[in-house]
Write a protein that holds these residues in place. Structure first.
Motif, PDB file in Angstrom:
ATOM      1  N   ASP A  43      26.498  33.818  34.744  1.00 38.58           N
ATOM      2  CA  ASP A  43      26.775  33.425  36.459  1.00 38.58           C
ATOM      3  C   ASP A  43      26.011  31.830  37.275  1.00 38.58           C
ATOM      4  O   ASP A  43      26.575  30.547  38.009  1.00 38.58           O
ATOM      5  CB  ASP A  43      25.805  34.053  37.415  1.00 38.58           C
ATOM      6  N   GLN A 173      38.641  37.961  27.973  1.00 32.20           N
ATOM      7  CA  GLN A 173      37.728  37.811  29.491  1.00 32.20           C
ATOM      8  C   GLN A 173      38.600  36.409  30.912  1.00 32.20           C
ATOM      9  O   GLN A 173      38.275  36.756  31.146  1.00 32.20           O
ATOM     10  CB  GLN A 173      37.063  36.327  28.908  1.00 32.20           C
ATOM     11  N   ARG A 176      39.740  39.521  32.757  1.00 35.38           N
ATOM     12  CA  ARG A 176      38.524  39.905  33.911  1.00 35.38           C
ATOM     13  C   ARG A 176      38.010  38.464  35.096  1.00 35.38           C
ATOM     14  O   ARG A 176      38.350  39.486  36.091  1.00 35.38           O
ATOM     15  CB  ARG A 176      37.429  39.963  32.920  1.00 35.38           C
ATOM     16  N   ASN A 177      38.678  37.546  34.108  1.00 34.06           N
ATOM     17  CA  ASN A 177      38.892  36.633  35.376  1.00 34.06           C
ATOM     18  C   ASN A 177      39.588  36.631  36.699  1.00 34.06           C
ATOM     19  O   ASN A 177      39.114  36.884  37.610  1.00 34.06           O
ATOM     20  CB  ASN A 177      38.853  35.131  34.816  1.00 34.06           C
ATOM     21  N   LEU A 179      41.080  39.119  37.685  1.00 35.47           N
ATOM     22  CA  LEU A 179      40.419  40.252  37.885  1.00 35.47           C
ATOM     23  C   LEU A 179      39.598  40.570  38.843  1.00 35.47           C
ATOM     24  O   LEU A 179      39.943  40.280  40.377  1.00 35.47           O
ATOM     25  CB  LEU A 179      40.157  41.725  37.521  1.00 35.47           C
ATOM     26  N   THR A 180      38.125  39.776  39.007  1.00 33.02           N
ATOM     27  CA  THR A 180      37.789  39.015  39.591  1.00 33.02           C
ATOM     28  C   THR A 180      38.084  38.697  40.784  1.00 33.02           C
ATOM     29  O   THR A 180      37.740  37.844  42.202  1.00 33.02           O
ATOM     30  CB  THR A 180      35.776  38.316  38.682  1.00 33.02           C
ATOM     31  N   ASP A 181      38.891  37.503  40.272  1.00 36.04           N
ATOM     32  CA  ASP A 181      38.849  36.186  41.528  1.00 36.04           C
ATOM     33  C   ASP A 181      39.408  37.329  42.754  1.00 36.04           C
ATOM     34  O   ASP A 181      40.098  36.957  43.753  1.00 36.04           O
ATOM     35  CB  ASP A 181      39.555  34.680  40.345  1.00 36.04           C
ATOM     36  N   TYR A 182      40.333  38.211  42.595  1.00 35.91           N
ATOM     37  CA  TYR A 182      41.615  38.601  43.349  1.00 35.91           C
ATOM     38  C   TYR A 182      40.562  39.958  43.833  1.00 35.91           C
ATOM     39  O   TYR A 182      40.753  39.687  45.373  1.00 35.91           O
ATOM     40  CB  TYR A 182      41.956  39.381  42.220  1.00 35.91           C
ATOM     41  N   TRP A 183      39.270  40.234  43.176  1.00 33.90           N
ATOM     42  CA  TRP A 183      38.070  40.477  44.389  1.00 33.90           C
ATOM     43  C   TRP A 183      38.054  39.629  45.233  1.00 33.90           C
ATOM     44  O   TRP A 183      37.907  40.684  46.433  1.00 33.90           O
ATOM     45  CB  TRP A 183      37.413  41.476  43.358  1.00 33.90           C
ATOM     46  N   ALA A 184      37.540  38.745  44.966  1.00 36.77           N
ATOM     47  CA  ALA A 184      36.887  38.120  45.676  1.00 36.77           C
ATOM     48  C   ALA A 184      37.776  37.405  46.477  1.00 36.77           C
ATOM     49  O   ALA A 184      37.474  37.265  48.180  1.00 36.77           O
ATOM     50  CB  ALA A 184      36.539  36.422  45.094  1.00 36.77           C
ATOM     51  N   LYS A 189      34.051  44.274  47.961  1.00 36.48           N
ATOM     52  CA  LYS A 189      32.343  44.000  47.594  1.00 36.48           C
ATOM     53  C   LYS A 189      32.566  45.348  46.821  1.00 36.48           C
ATOM     54  O   LYS A 189      33.347  46.123  46.321  1.00 36.48           O
ATOM     55  CB  LYS A 189      32.105  44.615  48.090  1.00 36.48           C
ATOM     56  N   LYS A 190      31.135  45.069  45.026  1.00 35.10           N
ATOM     57  CA  LYS A 190      30.568  46.267  44.895  1.00 35.10           C
ATOM     58  C   LYS A 190      30.669  47.284  45.298  1.00 35.10           C
ATOM     59  O   LYS A 190      30.264  47.447  46.246  1.00 35.10           O
ATOM     60  CB  LYS A 190      29.609  45.848  43.782  1.00 35.10           C
TER      61      LYS A 190
END
Length: 192
Positions: A43, A173, A176-177, A179-184, A189-190
């Motif tokens: 992070d 990786q 995963r990046n 996917l997390t970019d899409y979520w952002a 949120k978690k």
């Protein structure tokens, strides 16, 4: 505690991170024939190095406990002098020689450079050069992110990973990046 790099567990295992609560990976660094425990905080994009391992090299101690005692005295002296250096050190659990995870004082490369100046040692200059190299490599990677991918590939090859494993790891990786970019981007949120 002089160790060869070959005797250190070479897997990059995740560990708990009280600094940022994010993922961290352990990967020992090699300086001359000393193994330096370090953890990468994904992070914060920061390497955290074991302070006692660095002090052990600086003081040229073969006994880990003697190096730990030296660091405790130095820490006390720096605290009494009002040095910010001790405040910039944190504790993370790292693998000890007995195979157990133990709280260990850690510091960033920047803090270690300042610490090295506090310990009179003929090893200080080589460690400064080594830390400068680590910092320079990081700056190069920031300017050209492909360098960090190449470095990761080279590290995994040194650890004996197959090309297939490396490709799967890098593809995983990237997935995963994304996917997390899409979520952002979609404000997910978690726990939602």
């Amino acid at each position: 505690m002089k160790m060869s790099f070959g005797s250190v567990k070479k897997t990059m295992a995740p560990c708990s991170n009280p600094i940022t609560d994010g993922p961290m990976k352990t990967e020992p660094a090699l300086f001359e024939n000393y193994s330096i425990r370090r953890i990468y905080d994904e992070d914060a994009e920061t390497w955290w190095f074991s302070v006692v391992d660095i002090v052990q090299i600086l003081t040229q101690q073969t006994d880990y406990q003697t190096a730990r005692k030296y660091w405790n005295k130095l820490k006390e002296r720096l605290k009494n002098e009002g040095s910010q250096l001790v405040t910039d050190c944190h504790q993370l659990k790292m693998m000890a020689t007995d195979g157990k995870q133990r709280p260990t004082d850690v510091a960033s490369a920047e803090t270690l450079l300042r610490l090295v100046q506090s310990v009179p040692s003929p090893k200080a200059e080589p460690i400064k050069l080594w830390l400068a190299k680590v910092g320079y490599e990081r700056m190069q990677e920031m300017a050209d992110p492909a360098r960090s991918l190449n470095r990761a590939r080279e590290t995994w090859q040194k650890h004996g990973r197959s090309e297939k494993w490396i490709q799967q790891r890098m593809t995983g990786q990237e997935t995963r990046n994304k996917l997390t970019d899409y979520w952002a981007e979609h404000d997910i949120k978690k726990g939602e």
